[in-house]
Design a protein around this motif. Structure first.
Motif, PDB file in Angstrom:
ATOM      1  N   VAL A 102       0.862  -1.175   0.000  1.00 28.63           N
ATOM      2  CA  VAL A 102       0.000   0.000   0.000  1.00 28.63           C
ATOM      3  C   VAL A 102       0.905   1.234   0.000  1.00 28.63           C
ATOM      4  N   LEU A 103       0.753   2.016  -1.043  1.00 24.23           N
ATOM      5  CA  LEU A 103       1.607   3.209  -1.198  1.00 24.23           C
ATOM      6  C   LEU A 103       0.705   4.441  -1.194  1.00 24.23           C
ATOM      7  N   VAL A 104       0.895   5.278  -0.180  1.00 25.34           N
ATOM      8  CA  VAL A 104       0.059   6.479  -0.071  1.00 25.34           C
ATOM      9  C   VAL A 104       0.873   7.699  -0.500  1.00 25.34           C
ATOM     10  N   GLY A 105       0.332   8.466  -1.458  1.00 31.14           N
ATOM     11  CA  GLY A 105       0.977   9.706  -1.866  1.00 31.14           C
ATOM     12  C   GLY A 105       2.076   9.505  -2.893  1.00 31.14           C
ATOM     13  N   ASN A 106       2.895  10.545  -3.025  1.00 27.24           N
ATOM     14  CA  ASN A 106       3.877  10.573  -4.124  1.00 27.24           C
ATOM     15  C   ASN A 106       5.305  10.811  -3.645  1.00 27.24           C
ATOM     16  N   ILE A 125      -7.710   2.343   6.704  1.00 28.46           N
ATOM     17  CA  ILE A 125      -7.893   1.188   7.602  1.00 28.46           C
ATOM     18  C   ILE A 125      -8.952   0.234   7.028  1.00 28.46           C
ATOM     19  N   LYS A 126      -9.963   0.791   6.380  1.00 30.63           N
ATOM     20  CA  LYS A 126     -11.009  -0.061   5.755  1.00 30.63           C
ATOM     21  C   LYS A 126     -10.345  -0.926   4.673  1.00 30.63           C
ATOM     22  N   TYR A 127      -9.472  -0.321   3.885  1.00 37.24           N
ATOM     23  CA  TYR A 127      -8.796  -1.080   2.822  1.00 37.24           C
ATOM     24  C   TYR A 127      -7.904  -2.180   3.438  1.00 37.24           C
ATOM     25  N   ILE A 128      -7.185  -1.829   4.499  1.00 41.88           N
ATOM     26  CA  ILE A 128      -6.318  -2.828   5.159  1.00 41.88           C
ATOM     27  C   ILE A 128      -7.166  -3.985   5.693  1.00 41.88           C
ATOM     28  N   ASN A 129      -8.331  -3.648   6.252  1.00 39.12           N
ATOM     29  CA  ASN A 129      -9.220  -4.707   6.771  1.00 39.12           C
ATOM     30  C   ASN A 129      -9.691  -5.635   5.657  1.00 39.12           C
ATOM     31  N   GLU A 130      -9.926  -5.063   4.479  1.00 36.17           N
ATOM     32  CA  GLU A 130     -10.319  -5.916   3.340  1.00 36.17           C
ATOM     33  C   GLU A 130      -9.188  -6.882   3.008  1.00 36.17           C
ATOM     34  N   MET A 176       1.162  -8.211   3.507  1.00 37.49           N
ATOM     35  CA  MET A 176       0.970  -6.817   3.061  1.00 37.49           C
ATOM     36  C   MET A 176       1.929  -5.907   3.807  1.00 37.49           C
ATOM     37  N   ILE A 177       2.275  -4.844   3.119  1.00 40.33           N
ATOM     38  CA  ILE A 177       3.052  -3.806   3.803  1.00 40.33           C
ATOM     39  C   ILE A 177       2.461  -2.446   3.463  1.00 40.33           C
ATOM     40  N   VAL A 178       2.559  -1.555   4.415  1.00 43.37           N
ATOM     41  CA  VAL A 178       2.191  -0.163   4.161  1.00 43.37           C
ATOM     42  C   VAL A 178       3.519   0.578   4.072  1.00 43.37           C
ATOM     43  N   GLN A 179       3.794   1.131   2.911  1.00 39.64           N
ATOM     44  CA  GLN A 179       5.083   1.796   2.726  1.00 39.64           C
ATOM     45  C   GLN A 179       5.170   3.034   3.632  1.00 39.64           C
ATOM     46  N   LEU A 180       6.245   3.107   4.383  1.00 39.35           N
ATOM     47  CA  LEU A 180       6.456   4.252   5.289  1.00 39.35           C
ATOM     48  C   LEU A 180       7.503   5.176   4.679  1.00 39.35           C
ATOM     49  N   ILE A 219      -0.515   0.868  11.186  1.00 37.58           N
ATOM     50  CA  ILE A 219       0.301  -0.359  11.221  1.00 37.58           C
ATOM     51  C   ILE A 219      -0.375  -1.425  12.092  1.00 37.58           C
ATOM     52  N   GLN A 220      -0.908  -0.974  13.226  1.00 35.45           N
ATOM     53  CA  GLN A 220      -1.524  -1.949  14.144  1.00 35.45           C
ATOM     54  C   GLN A 220      -2.816  -2.540  13.589  1.00 35.45           C
ATOM     55  N   SER A 221      -3.350  -1.941  12.512  1.00 31.71           N
ATOM     56  CA  SER A 221      -4.584  -2.505  11.940  1.00 31.71           C
ATOM     57  C   SER A 221      -4.284  -3.661  10.981  1.00 31.71           C
ATOM     58  N   ILE A 222      -2.999  -3.883  10.676  1.00 31.55           N
ATOM     59  CA  ILE A 222      -2.625  -5.001   9.797  1.00 31.55           C
ATOM     60  C   ILE A 222      -2.722  -6.307  10.588  1.00 31.55           C
ATOM     61  N   SER A 223      -3.299  -7.323   9.958  1.00 32.88           N
ATOM     62  CA  SER A 223      -3.365  -8.620  10.637  1.00 32.88           C
ATOM     63  C   SER A 223      -1.942  -9.120  10.896  1.00 32.88           C
ATOM     64  N   PRO A 224      -1.607  -9.492  12.142  1.00 28.91           N
ATOM     65  CA  PRO A 224      -0.228  -9.927  12.444  1.00 28.91           C
ATOM     66  C   PRO A 224       0.240 -11.107  11.590  1.00 28.91           C
ATOM     67  N   ILE A 225      -0.715 -11.912  11.082  1.00 35.47           N
ATOM     68  CA  ILE A 225      -0.259 -13.054  10.268  1.00 35.47           C
ATOM     69  C   ILE A 225       0.001 -12.651   8.812  1.00 35.47           C
ATOM     70  N   LYS A 226      -0.290 -11.386   8.481  1.00 32.25           N
ATOM     71  CA  LYS A 226       0.035 -10.890   7.129  1.00 32.25           C
ATOM     72  C   LYS A 226       1.064  -9.760   7.200  1.00 32.25           C
ATOM     73  N   ASP A 227       1.484  -9.445   8.416  1.00 33.73           N
ATOM     74  CA  ASP A 227       2.366  -8.292   8.661  1.00 33.73           C
ATOM     75  C   ASP A 227       3.823  -8.664   8.338  1.00 33.73           C
ATOM     76  N   VAL A 228       4.139  -8.709   7.025  1.00 30.64           N
ATOM     77  CA  VAL A 228       5.462  -9.185   6.619  1.00 30.64           C
ATOM     78  C   VAL A 228       6.580  -8.157   6.887  1.00 30.64           C
ATOM     79  N   ASP A 229       6.209  -6.940   7.312  1.00 32.59           N
ATOM     80  CA  ASP A 229       7.227  -5.985   7.767  1.00 32.59           C
ATOM     81  C   ASP A 229       7.527  -6.193   9.251  1.00 32.59           C
TER      82      ASP A 229
END
Ligand code: NAP
Length: 291
Positions: free
Chosen positions: A35-39, A76-81, A91-95, A107-117
């Motif tokens: 997940v990449l937010v912004g530019n 967060i809705k998208y992460i939940n999906e 999944m990762i959310v690019q920081l 970050i805490q809304s990511i499921s820990p079993i998919k939290d590859v970061d």
């Protein structure tokens, strides 16, 4: 000079073989969503590198680009999906995220079993308890790099400059853990530390991860020590086509003359981070199919 790129390519080639076997066994392959937010230009180039590496290894990678002004609830809705999507294994959310978004909450809304970061409290807690699941890719990459160059961590004095949740803290946990690639005595320095040189000068291994050039200078390093430079800083350079070049947090050229080994920037820790991310995605897939 430690060639992180070469080591990373060899790890990625073995992963490619592993993923090809996985495909034969499970008739499915690991999928990562970024997940990449912004530019942010640096984030865009990091994400492209991750996408390319996934493609080479045979991992599916989908980059979801969201507008800079996306709201926290939409994100967060998208992460939940994604948390519920059985075809997304990691999944990762690019920081970093844009300032208006609460990075920690997201970050805490990511499921820990998919939290590859490996950044959720659950995964950091597991690492601290010596029972790790997903370890953040950069510290894991540093640990593997040290092992690959036969740097003995057991009984050694290691100084880490930087105490972020992404790099310094998990790295300190890894290197001081009761394990073959740990067992070091680790000192963490940060922006409030006094006389950092008094620590680094005695260290067998110094890892620097501050995000500031010249944090580690040649006079701070003991002869024959090992220096791992995690930092990535963009410096304006009009001789380059893109107008900048990358440098680390250490004075590479001067330290190169003193240390026994040093990682370059780029080409040191960066490629190892990517290799470890791919490893984590593969692990996420296997954890998922074995559920
Ligand atoms: P961060 O969250 O900003 O943390 C920086 C840490 O450095 C903080 O703990 C800070 O101390 C400490 N610090 C700052 N200035 C210092 C100084 N002058 N002396 C001692 N400590 C100092 O950064 P990060 O996410 O850990 O990233 C650090 C660097 O690594 C950045 O350049 C980043 O781009 C790079 N990085 C590279 C990779 C890769 O794959 N190569 C991956 C991740 C990060 P306080 O806690 O007291 O503020």
């Amino acid at each position: 000079m430690i060639d992180g790129k070469k080591i990373s390519i060899s790890i990625q080639n073995s992963l490619k073989e592993e993923i090809s076997k996985i495909k034969n066994i499970y008739n499915s392959i690991p999928k990562l969503v970024v997940v990449l937010v912004g530019n942010n230009p640096a984030s865009i180039s990091y994400v492209k590198a991750k996408e390319r590496a996934c493609e080479k290894a045979g991992i599916l990678c989908h980059v979801e680009r969201l507008e800079e002004n996306v709201s926290e609830s939409e994100l967060i809705k998208y992460i939940n999906e994604l948390n519920l999507d059985s075809e997304t294994h990691g999944m990762i959310v690019q920081l970093p995220l844009p300032k208006d978004l609460d990075e920690e909450k997201i970050i805490q809304s990511i499921s820990p079993i998919k939290d590859v970061d490996g950044l959720t409290n659950e995964n950091l807690g597991l690492l601290a308890s010596g029972n790790s699941r997903f370890v953040p890719a950069t510290p894991l990459g540093v640990q593997v790099l040290l092992n690959e160059i036969n740097a003995k961590t057991e009984g050694s004095n290691i100084v880490i400059i930087g105490r972020s949740k992404l790099v310094g803290i998990p790295l300190a946990l890894l290197l001081s853990s009761k394990s073959d690639l740990g067992n070091a005595s680790v000192t963490i320095c940060h922006s409030k530390s006094k006389n950092i040189k008094s620590h680094t000068i005695k260290a067998d291994i110094v890892v620097v991860a501050t995000g500031f050039p010249h944090t580690l200078t040649a006079d701070m390093v003991r002869k024959d020590s090992i220096v791992i430079d995690v930092g990535v800083n963009r410096i304006e350079d009009n001789t380059k086509k893109n107008g900048y070049r990358l440098i680390g947090d250490s004075d590479f050229e001067e330290i190169y003359e003193i240390a026994s080994k040093i990682t370059p920037v780029p080409g040191g820790v960066g490629p190892m981070t990517i290799a470890m991310l791919l490893k984590n995605v593969t692990k996420a897939f296997l954890l998922n199919v074995k559920k």
